[in-house]
Design an enzyme around this catalytic site. Structure first.
Site, PDB file in Angstrom:
ATOM      1  N   ARG A   3     -22.095  50.086  44.485  1.00 17.23           N
ATOM      2  CA  ARG A   3     -22.189  50.090  43.272  1.00 17.23           C
ATOM      3  C   ARG A   3     -21.433  51.345  43.125  1.00 17.23           C
ATOM      4  NH1 ARG A   3     -25.672  46.528  43.814  1.00 17.23           N
ATOM      5  NH2 ARG A   3     -25.966  44.877  42.298  1.00 17.23           N
ATOM      6  N   LYS A  20     -29.714  48.829  42.907  1.00 13.87           N
ATOM      7  CA  LYS A  20     -30.333  48.071  42.055  1.00 13.87           C
ATOM      8  C   LYS A  20     -31.056  46.570  42.283  1.00 13.87           C
ATOM      9  CE  LYS A  20     -27.747  45.422  37.726  1.00 13.87           C
ATOM     10  NZ  LYS A  20     -27.239  44.496  37.188  1.00 13.87           N
ATOM     11  N   HIS A  75     -16.707  49.943  38.363  1.00 12.90           N
ATOM     12  CA  HIS A  75     -16.580  48.640  38.942  1.00 12.90           C
ATOM     13  C   HIS A  75     -16.108  47.545  39.362  1.00 12.90           C
ATOM     14  CE1 HIS A  75     -21.279  49.961  37.377  1.00 12.90           C
ATOM     15  NE2 HIS A  75     -21.195  49.296  38.155  1.00 12.90           N
ATOM     16  N   ARG A  80     -15.945  46.380  42.800  1.00 11.75           N
ATOM     17  CA  ARG A  80     -16.554  45.298  42.926  1.00 11.75           C
ATOM     18  C   ARG A  80     -15.677  43.497  42.590  1.00 11.75           C
ATOM     19  NH1 ARG A  80     -21.983  45.900  44.484  1.00 11.75           N
ATOM     20  NH2 ARG A  80     -22.593  44.163  43.049  1.00 11.75           N
ATOM     21  N   HIS A 135     -25.750  41.096  45.632  1.00 12.76           N
ATOM     22  CA  HIS A 135     -25.901  39.826  44.217  1.00 12.76           C
ATOM     23  C   HIS A 135     -27.006  39.669  45.010  1.00 12.76           C
ATOM     24  CE1 HIS A 135     -21.692  39.938  42.289  1.00 12.76           C
ATOM     25  NE2 HIS A 135     -22.747  41.155  41.852  1.00 12.76           N
ATOM     26  N   TYR A 188     -34.124  36.455  51.149  1.00 15.76           N
ATOM     27  CA  TYR A 188     -33.273  36.901  51.644  1.00 15.76           C
ATOM     28  C   TYR A 188     -33.291  38.955  52.582  1.00 15.76           C
ATOM     29  CZ  TYR A 188     -29.934  40.687  49.158  1.00 15.76           C
ATOM     30  OH  TYR A 188     -29.544  41.496  48.802  1.00 15.76           O
TER      31      TYR A 188
END
Length: 394
Positions: free
Chosen positions: A242, A269, A332, A335, A358, A368
């Site tokens: 980002r 984030k 952005h 991405r 994500h 994860y």
């Protein structure tokens, strides 16, 4: 007996005066014009008066309900004044929604960045607390929550609505676990209940011709902008980070020996440590920058304030100065561009989603770790860098 119309026509006098309703319920009109409900009763042979509350805050209907409740206690041998104090104590022990929210947030706020938390709290303070913040959690019904969310829906703020609905549900579920309430009143409100809004995506380019044109255009900024911004701008397509994460990179994040960028959870984030494998192209550029030694802990320090990083808005402004309007491309967009091309290059969707940091509950387990699919991502990031270079230089 009193009626709302009779109450409306009660005029103030020089001294307070009572107007009877029934069974001891009386409305006192004060010289100031304000009106107050009182209940006259006898307990242990003595005459007593209990103040119920002000009209119209307490309506005629509610005043009669209170009267019946107090007289019921009296019939059981309990002084209504004592009963009222007991009930007030019980009410004070109950948890309001705002209190429940604060307890829940204190427990879970480390899962998000400070910026995310501040935005969410501001949303609740504006759209939720004024309507149900003071209500006791156990008194909030599905219809109450639906009314609040429908009010947000009417303003067209669907994205804020979805986040507020999700967080509210978590607060209620936390109360269910603690035994405060029996069910989550938000659970029975389907997303389909609200108006569907068109999802607004970040502007980007995805065709090979457009990507090539963009990459070549970014190269020209090296001749007209500061070294830091020009380098960050040209590295952005290769990193998949980002804009804010790129700008805040420090040399501690760069692990030359391991050929990776490691960003701590506090700077991400989603509050999860993130690892970006460095392709040969990225590694070479960072080595070149390190040799230059820009006298800062930041990889991309501000030219005016070396102890601070460049601002993401500077990257957006640079793209606009190159003649690319924000409607066509934003920072952005790198991405989105990468996601589209990598999927078309047949890379595994989960590898791409992890590399983009994500959290997709449907395809990637919540637990994860930053090393998930690392070897596969090393190859993917190198192949993507080679792909971009091929477009740019061939």
């Amino acid at each position: 007996m009193l009626t709302d119309n009779k109450i409306k026509h009660l005029k103030p006098q020089d001294i307070p005066y009572p107007t009877a309703d029934a069974n001891g319920l009386t409305l006192y009109t004060l010289p100031t014009g304000s009106k107050s409900w009182r209940l006259r009763y006898r307990f242990n042979g003595k005459s007593n008066t209990l103040t119920i509350g002000k009209y119209p805050l307490i309506s005629l209907k509610d005043a009669r309900a209170f009267k019946d409740e107090y007289l019921s206690a009296l019939a059981k041998g309990v002084d209504p004044k004592v009963y009222k104090k007991q009930q007030k104590s019980v009410q004070q022990d109950k948890l309001t929604f705002q209190e429940a929210f604060n307890i829940w947030l204190t427990k879970h706020k480390d899962s998000w960045t400070d910026r995310v938390v501040k935005k969410q709290v501001a949303s609740f303070e504006k759209h939720i607390f004024p309507y149900i913040g003071g209500m006791h959690v156990e008194d909030i019904k599905t219809s109450d929550m639906a009314a609040v969310l429908e009010r947000m829906d009417s303003k067209g703020i669907s994205e804020v609505l979805k986040k507020v609905k999700r967080w509210s549900s978590r607060v209620f579920k936390d109360c269910v676990v603690k035994g405060v309430i029996q069910y989550d009143p938000v659970a029975n409100i389907p997303n389909e209940h609200f108006k569907k809004k068109n999802v607004k995506h970040f502007a980007t380019v995805t065709s090979e011709d457009d990507i090539k044109e963009l990459l070549l255009l970014l190269e020209t900024y090296k001749k007209r902008g500061t070294y830091q911004i020009a380098t960050a701008l040209n590295l952005a397509p290769y990193l998949l980070l980002r804009p804010g994460e790129i700008c805040k990179l420090t040399w501690k994040n760069i692990e030359f020996k391991n050929r990776l960028i490691r960003i701590t959870q506090g700077d991400m984030k989603m509050r999860r440590e993130h690892v970006v494998p460095m392709s040969n192209q990225v590694l070479s550029i960072f080595k070149e920058m390190k040799v230059l030694h820009l006298c800062s802990t930041y990889v991309f320090p501000s030219s005016n304030k070396p102890n601070q990083p460049i601002n993401p808005s500077s990257l957006r402004a640079a793209i606009e100065r190159l003649g690319v309007p924000k409607e066509k491309f934003t920072t952005h967009g790198f991405r989105s561009m990468a996601s589209t091309r990598l999927n078309e290059m047949s890379f595994n969707r989960d590898w791409i989603e992890v590399q983009l940091a994500h959290v997709d509950s449907n395809s990637i387990r919540r637990g994860y770790n930053n090393a998930l699919y690392f070897e596969q991502r090393v190859k993917m990031m190198q192949d993507y860098s080679d792909y971009l270079d091929k477009l740019k230089f061939n």
